[in-house]
Design a protein around this motif. Sequence first.
Motif, short mmCIF file in Angstrom:
data_model
loop_
_atom_site.label_atom_id
_atom_site.label_comp_id
_atom_site.label_asym_id
_atom_site.label_seq_id
_atom_site.Cartn_x
_atom_site.Cartn_y
_atom_site.Cartn_z
N ARG A 192 41.14 44.03 42.62
CA ARG A 192 39.71 44.31 42.67
C ARG A 192 39.09 44.10 41.29
NH1 ARG A 192 36.53 49.78 44.56
NH2 ARG A 192 35.32 48.81 46.23
N TRP A 193 38.12 43.19 41.23
CA TRP A 193 37.43 42.87 39.98
C TRP A 193 36.04 43.49 40.01
CZ3 TRP A 193 34.67 37.57 39.22
CH2 TRP A 193 34.03 37.56 37.96
N LEU A 194 35.77 44.38 39.06
CA LEU A 194 34.48 45.05 38.91
C LEU A 194 33.75 44.41 37.75
CD1 LEU A 194 32.49 47.41 39.45
CD2 LEU A 194 33.95 48.82 37.96
N GLY A 200 27.07 40.15 46.18
CA GLY A 200 28.50 40.40 46.32
C GLY A 200 28.88 41.24 47.52
N VAL A 201 27.90 41.78 48.24
CA VAL A 201 28.18 42.62 49.40
C VAL A 201 28.34 41.71 50.62
CG1 VAL A 201 27.35 44.50 50.87
CG2 VAL A 201 26.88 44.53 48.40
N ALA A 237 36.57 33.94 44.15
CA ALA A 237 37.22 33.15 45.19
C ALA A 237 38.30 32.26 44.60
CB ALA A 237 36.19 32.30 45.92
N ASP A 238 38.03 31.66 43.45
CA ASP A 238 39.00 30.80 42.78
C ASP A 238 40.26 31.58 42.42
OD1 ASP A 238 40.39 29.24 40.81
OD2 ASP A 238 38.55 28.15 40.39
N ALA A 239 40.08 32.84 41.97
CA ALA A 239 41.21 33.65 41.52
C ALA A 239 41.86 34.45 42.63
CB ALA A 239 40.74 34.59 40.42
N GLY A 240 41.25 34.51 43.81
CA GLY A 240 41.81 35.28 44.91
C GLY A 240 41.70 36.78 44.72
N VAL A 241 40.59 37.24 44.12
CA VAL A 241 40.39 38.67 43.91
C VAL A 241 39.18 39.12 44.71
CG1 VAL A 241 41.41 38.59 41.61
CG2 VAL A 241 38.93 38.32 41.85
N GLU A 242 39.09 40.44 44.91
CA GLU A 242 37.95 41.01 45.61
C GLU A 242 36.90 41.43 44.60
OE1 GLU A 242 36.70 44.33 48.96
OE2 GLU A 242 38.63 44.51 47.96
N ASP A 266 41.01 46.91 39.37
CA ASP A 266 42.18 46.39 38.68
C ASP A 266 41.80 45.56 37.46
OD1 ASP A 266 44.29 47.18 40.74
OD2 ASP A 266 42.91 45.99 41.97
N LEU A 267 40.54 45.10 37.44
CA LEU A 267 40.02 44.25 36.37
C LEU A 267 38.56 44.63 36.18
CD1 LEU A 267 41.24 40.99 38.11
CD2 LEU A 267 42.42 42.05 36.18
N VAL A 268 38.10 44.69 34.93
CA VAL A 268 36.72 45.09 34.66
C VAL A 268 36.13 44.15 33.61
CG1 VAL A 268 35.20 46.93 33.83
CG2 VAL A 268 37.25 47.51 35.14
#
Length: 397
Positions: free
Chosen positions: A172-174, A56-57, A199-204, A230-232
């Motif tokens: 931001r999804w963790l 993911g980096v 990528a599908d959802a447009g989140v980092e 923002d999401l976990v």
Amino acid sequence: MTGHAWETTALTNGIVRGAAELEVTSRGVLPHRLPAWARAQCDDGQFAMAQSQPSGVRLAFRTRATAVELETVPTKRVYAGAPPRPDGVYDLLVDGRLTDRGSVAGGDTVHLDLVTGAAERRSGPSGTLRFAGLPARDKEVEIWLPHDETTELVALRTDAPVRTSDCAGRPRWLHHGSSISHGSNAESPSTTWPALAAADAGVELVNLGLGGSALLDPFTARTMRDTPADLVSVKIGINLVNSDQMRMRAFGAAVHGFLDTIREGHPDTPLLVVSPILCPIHEHTPGPSAPDMAAMAEGRLRFVATGDPADVAAGKLTMTTVRDELARVVAQRAADDPHLGYLDGRELYGERDAASLPLPDELHPDAATHRSMGARFAELVFRGEGLFAERVGTGVS
């Protein structure tokens, strides 16, 4: 490098995304996915290797450059008795589209014995990856580092100036999970199932998938507590079964404690608990898992479950008992936590999938399964009435 006026860009947190920390070394910087204080609390070799592998980096920036060079020192793994591992893959994305791929030869090597656990490290030279022929316009460029190969960054060179990426403005999804979330057997770093779903959802994505090391460690929970998100989501179970390190009495309380700690830093953030995908060898048979020595003798990597199903009555964990307990814990907590959700992992990979896409080594999905899991997660979680949908603007109005 003839014909280009090269500019070197400092490898800082503004360029390197998805890492918890960049360790300055004698050769450059080494991305870590857990901070130094967390790494100091565990001296397990598998854990150390997993968190240093940069799943993911990626390097992300805007530029008009038509040529990009990245110099790195990769760490190759050599397993005694197993077939050679391919070099790690770097993915080049331009404006979100996979445009090119490459690998870096050379670097350090770690020679590992799966039976004895012995490891020997040998130093090697850096190598340079070059992408050329990029469109001569302003664009978003991402270079995803190999998800399964520790990568020391030496230099980033471009033939035009670089500026900060726009990706920092996305939700931001963790995510935390096992080697499956880490990306084991995925085709490349941008095609692990979490990367595809992001990528599908447009989140980092911030990926804390840690191969062999999703063991409800308190330091992982504290890292997640302290990481802006923002999401976990947390995918729990397989490593606790295949390492045979916990019994049911400890498991439920440990899950509560893990979630409590995350909630200290993210009290109202959507928090999704995901149970294990189908794993036929461990559905009703406890761990530990072990390499299949007969398969190893044939040059194949395969795992077997070595536990006794009769021990489940005494509290040994299986995929089935873990799913039941996770569903119970989430249901109990959800009465007071409206932002907590549960997803049965078999909705990502279940019995029908196993019939057509069996796990190649009995534990890890293949590249095609990563793609289907990523698409299903995006559909179930980021869209419609999914737990994350409202925060990313894809929910039902």
